[in-house]
Design a protein around this motif. Structure first.
Motif, PDB file in Angstrom:
ATOM      1  N   HIS A  23       0.804  -1.213   0.000  1.00 43.71           N
ATOM      2  CA  HIS A  23       0.000   0.000   0.000  1.00 43.71           C
ATOM      3  C   HIS A  23       0.841   1.271   0.000  1.00 43.71           C
ATOM      4  O   HIS A  23       0.302   2.358   0.034  1.00 43.71           O
ATOM      5  CB  HIS A  23      -0.941   0.005   1.202  1.00 43.71           C
ATOM      6  CG  HIS A  23      -1.924  -1.116   1.167  1.00 43.71           C
ATOM      7  ND1 HIS A  23      -2.747  -1.413   2.208  1.00 43.71           N
ATOM      8  CD2 HIS A  23      -2.214  -2.009   0.204  1.00 43.71           C
ATOM      9  CE1 HIS A  23      -3.498  -2.452   1.903  1.00 43.71           C
ATOM     10  NE2 HIS A  23      -3.193  -2.830   0.696  1.00 43.71           N
ATOM     11  N   HIS A  65      -9.886   5.481  -5.965  1.00 49.91           N
ATOM     12  CA  HIS A  65      -8.507   5.934  -6.148  1.00 49.91           C
ATOM     13  C   HIS A  65      -8.537   7.334  -6.761  1.00 49.91           C
ATOM     14  O   HIS A  65      -8.247   7.481  -7.941  1.00 49.91           O
ATOM     15  CB  HIS A  65      -7.742   5.024  -7.111  1.00 49.91           C
ATOM     16  CG  HIS A  65      -7.405   3.680  -6.587  1.00 49.91           C
ATOM     17  ND1 HIS A  65      -6.223   3.408  -5.943  1.00 49.91           N
ATOM     18  CD2 HIS A  65      -8.085   2.517  -6.621  1.00 49.91           C
ATOM     19  CE1 HIS A  65      -6.184   2.128  -5.604  1.00 49.91           C
ATOM     20  NE2 HIS A  65      -7.309   1.575  -6.003  1.00 49.91           N
ATOM     21  N   MET A  95     -12.408   7.232  -8.579  1.00 50.74           N
ATOM     22  CA  MET A  95     -11.560   7.412  -9.754  1.00 50.74           C
ATOM     23  C   MET A  95     -12.445   7.805 -10.931  1.00 50.74           C
ATOM     24  O   MET A  95     -13.348   7.057 -11.299  1.00 50.74           O
ATOM     25  CB  MET A  95     -10.830   6.089 -10.033  1.00 50.74           C
ATOM     26  CG  MET A  95      -9.561   6.231 -10.784  1.00 50.74           C
ATOM     27  SD  MET A  95      -8.623   4.683 -10.742  1.00 50.74           S
ATOM     28  CE  MET A  95      -9.000   4.014 -12.341  1.00 50.74           C
ATOM     29  N   ARG A 100      -4.478   6.847 -15.750  1.00 47.42           N
ATOM     30  CA  ARG A 100      -3.705   7.193 -14.554  1.00 47.42           C
ATOM     31  C   ARG A 100      -2.247   7.405 -14.931  1.00 47.42           C
ATOM     32  O   ARG A 100      -1.795   6.990 -16.003  1.00 47.42           O
ATOM     33  CB  ARG A 100      -3.753   6.053 -13.520  1.00 47.42           C
ATOM     34  CG  ARG A 100      -5.121   5.760 -12.959  1.00 47.42           C
ATOM     35  CD  ARG A 100      -5.770   6.919 -12.255  1.00 47.42           C
ATOM     36  NE  ARG A 100      -5.003   7.438 -11.146  1.00 47.42           N
ATOM     37  CZ  ARG A 100      -5.389   7.376  -9.874  1.00 47.42           C
ATOM     38  NH1 ARG A 100      -6.523   6.798  -9.554  1.00 47.42           N
ATOM     39  NH2 ARG A 100      -4.657   7.911  -8.932  1.00 47.42           N
ATOM     40  N   MET A 105      -0.083   6.822  -8.866  1.00 43.37           N
ATOM     41  CA  MET A 105      -1.114   5.993  -8.246  1.00 43.37           C
ATOM     42  C   MET A 105      -0.488   4.986  -7.286  1.00 43.37           C
ATOM     43  O   MET A 105       0.373   4.195  -7.657  1.00 43.37           O
ATOM     44  CB  MET A 105      -1.919   5.256  -9.317  1.00 43.37           C
ATOM     45  CG  MET A 105      -3.049   4.440  -8.720  1.00 43.37           C
ATOM     46  SD  MET A 105      -4.104   3.719  -9.975  1.00 43.37           S
ATOM     47  CE  MET A 105      -5.131   2.674  -8.936  1.00 43.37           C
ATOM     48  N   ARG A 108      -3.850   0.218  -3.395  1.00 46.05           N
ATOM     49  CA  ARG A 108      -4.701   0.060  -2.223  1.00 46.05           C
ATOM     50  C   ARG A 108      -5.067  -1.415  -2.119  1.00 46.05           C
ATOM     51  O   ARG A 108      -4.565  -2.230  -2.875  1.00 46.05           O
ATOM     52  CB  ARG A 108      -5.949   0.929  -2.340  1.00 46.05           C
ATOM     53  CG  ARG A 108      -5.654   2.403  -2.199  1.00 46.05           C
ATOM     54  CD  ARG A 108      -6.936   3.174  -2.103  1.00 46.05           C
ATOM     55  NE  ARG A 108      -6.674   4.603  -1.960  1.00 46.05           N
ATOM     56  CZ  ARG A 108      -7.624   5.503  -1.881  1.00 46.05           C
ATOM     57  NH1 ARG A 108      -8.892   5.155  -1.942  1.00 46.05           N
ATOM     58  NH2 ARG A 108      -7.327   6.780  -1.753  1.00 46.05           N
TER      59      ARG A 108
END
Ligand code: FES
Length: 119
Positions: A23, A65, A95, A100, A105, A108
């Protein structure tokens, strides 16, 4: 620990890699550790070179995200996100698009698919 699957439609052999990510790591850091050839430049969310597409593992649900400020600015300049999508992201904290920046990013606790290169 969540799994991240890297996929490149441009590779003739359609090689797919699935690796676990922490993470604290960005997608780009995980890609580098696993020798996934995602292009990058600045490493700081400013050049847009590390552009990828990110999906939930079932490719259906929107993920939690939200974009970083760097991503928001660069993706808007690249025409990958609209102001309306940015405004909606600030309301629902989800998101807003599959686009991305891999250097921005952070993983998670969710299994994801990352498509590269995306241009
Ligand atoms: Fe420059 Fe990610 S490497 S934006």
């Amino acid at each position: 620990m969540a799994n991240i699957t890297f996929s490149s439609p441009l590779h003739k052999d359609k090689t797919v890699y699935a690796v676990a990510g922490s993470h604290k790591q960005t997608i780009l850091e995980i890609a580098k550790e696993n020798h996934i050839p995602i292009d990058f430049g600045c490493g700081n969310g400013e050049c847009g070179t590390c552009l990828v597409k990110v999906f939930s593992i079932d490719r259906k649900k929107r993920m939690a995200h939200p974009l970083t400020e760097h991503e928001t600015k660069v993706l808007k300049e690249m025409g990958k996100i609209t102001q309306a999508q940015i405004d909606q992201m600030r309301v629902d904290d989800l998101m807003p698009t599959e686009w991305r920046l891999a250097c921005q990013m952070v993983m998670r606790d969710e299994d994801i698919i990352v498509e590269y290169p995306s241009r």
